[in-house]
Design an enzyme around this catalytic site. Structure first.
Site, short mmCIF file in Angstrom:
data_model
loop_
_atom_site.label_atom_id
_atom_site.label_comp_id
_atom_site.label_asym_id
_atom_site.label_seq_id
_atom_site.Cartn_x
_atom_site.Cartn_y
_atom_site.Cartn_z
N ASP A 1 78.20 -31.98 10.65
CA ASP A 1 78.79 -32.35 11.55
C ASP A 1 80.10 -31.33 11.96
O ASP A 1 81.09 -31.40 10.88
CB ASP A 1 79.67 -33.78 11.29
N TRP B 1 84.45 -39.49 7.51
CA TRP B 1 85.19 -40.14 8.82
C TRP B 1 84.70 -41.69 8.88
O TRP B 1 83.28 -41.91 8.84
CB TRP B 1 84.55 -39.41 9.86
N LYS C 1 87.94 -32.06 20.53
CA LYS C 1 89.41 -31.59 19.80
C LYS C 1 89.66 -30.10 20.14
O LYS C 1 90.81 -29.64 20.76
CB LYS C 1 89.53 -31.56 18.39
#
Ligand code: PLP
Length: 393
Positions: free
Chosen positions: A208, A127, A243
């Site tokens: 993560d 990311w 999300k």
């Protein structure tokens, strides 16, 4: 004072959002921004969230400070969602944080309190914000092989070879599911092999998890965390509810530590709370209160799980629609890697020049690496999108 500062370059994704917003072409498509979109192109507030918010409005009777770790019910709910009963609760501590990013930042600070210099292995690529966020906090980031750009697969052997040579005590950052940007996750067997090397080399796993529920299912997506919890003495997990609860701007996340025993858990917990106090004092409450209400209420939890399933199914359907449309237009080019990805992101696998042509000639926006957010695809725009891609490749 401020005259010494130089202007910073704009964030690539935020710049892309602005360019898309200012593009007058009605057929324009945004595949850059990292939020879920429904069939109408909206980023909706989940029904379960709306219901919990209404209840909260009626029932909440104080806005007094909650403390550095946030709400205990939220932390217990997330702990259950993440670890289920894979581990002895006495070794675990979870604190509420401002989003997944806040969680990663607190973790970085604590790692640096534990040791003066810390090396963290990150996937190549990872990311985009991992680098400035964790590197900027003072961690040394080292890339390990992950995405094979030619074959569009994970190069697990090369990843394992690199990790086998990592010095004992180094940290390994892993994406629990829906790897951002590639969308490719290890299989369960590959995860077991990765966990084996981590345990063997005595590396500290740092997970993560920003998309729990978007790959295979809420429980399934925590597979590697539960495998690790059973095998390693220490583990760090960052969660984001941005999300899967659609709470992006409310900034809801958490940070969990699995410590070697209850006594070290208490030390880590006191350090985490102390560190947070020096950083932002306390996390924001509203979104976390919504999440804990949803998780604690059987009906709301059921509705939320259905909504996560529907988001996941839409992402799968759009990926498949694009793959079919591309196949029909350009049978000689293989885009089947789209179907191996999960979650919102995958690489289209086209060059930066082709990405620029898509933007200029067709108003199709994506980052230069050709990472696309499949949530930006709809049944209405997929034909136009596939035509545009076929025209530039
Ligand atoms: C891999 C990964 N980690 C963490 C985050 C952080 O999410 P947030 O800070 O919005 O909760 C994101 C968001 O895009 C992400 O993709």
């Amino acid at each position: 004072m401020f005259e010494t500062l130089q202007p910073m370059p704009a964030d690539a994704i935020l710049g892309l959002i602005a360019e898309h917003r200012d593009d007058p072409r009605p057929e324009k498509i945004d595949l850059g921004v990292g939020v879920y979109r429904d069939a109408e192109g909206r980023t909706p507030i989940l029904n379960s969230v709306k219901k919990a918010e209404r209840r909260l409005l009626d029932s909440q009777d104080s806005k007094a400070y909650l403390g550095t770790a946030g709400a205990p019910q939220f932390n217990a709910g997330i702990q259950d969602l993440t670890f289920a009963d894979s581990v002895d609760a006495e070794r675990l501590v979870t604190i509420q944080t401002p989003g997944g990013s806040g969680s990663l930042r607190v973790a970085a600070g604590l790692l640096l309190r534990a040791r003066q210099s810390v090396s963290v292995w990150v996937s190549e690529p990872t990311w985009a914000n991992h680098i400035p966020l964790l590197g900027g906090a003072g961690l040394e980031l080292k890339p390990h092989p992950y995405y094979d750009t030619d074959r569009h697969v994970i190069n697990v052997d090369a990843m394992l070879d690199t990790l086998r040579k990592a010095p004992v005590g180094d940290v390994v950052l892993l994406h629990a599911c829906c790897h951002n940007p590639s969308g490719l996750d290890p299989t369960e067997d590959e995860w077991r092999a990765i966990v084996g090397v981590i345990a063997e080399r005595e590396l500290l796993p740092f997970i993560d998890m920003a998309y729990q529920g978007f790959a295979r299912g809420v429980d399934e997506d925590a597979f590697v965390i539960r495998e690790l919890a059973a095998r390693v003495p220490e583990l760090v997990v960052s969660n984001s509810c941005s999300k899967n609860f659609g709470l992006y701007r409310d900034r809801v996340g958490s940070l969990s530590f699995l410590a070697a025993d209850a006594a070290s858990r208490d030390v880590v917990s006191s350090q985490a709370n102390n560190y947070v106090r020096t950083l932002y004092s306390m996390p924001p409450d509203h979104g976390a209160a919504v999440v804990s209400m949803i998780l604690a209420d059987a009906a709301l939890r059921g509705e939320w799980l259905d909504e996560v399933t529907a988001m996941r199914a839409r992402l799968e359907a759009m990926r498949s629609l694009l793959n079919d449309a591309l196949q029909a237009r350009n049978p000689s080019r293989d885009f089947s890697h789209l179907m191996r990805a999960t979650g919102m992101f995958c690489f289209l696998g086209i060059s930066p020049e082709e990405v620029q042509r898509l933007k200029k000639e067709f108003g199709v926006y994506m980052v230069d690496s050709s990472r696309i957010n499949v949530a930006g695809i709809t049944e209405q725009n997929v034909g136009y999108l596939a035509d545009a891609i076929a025209a530039v490749v």
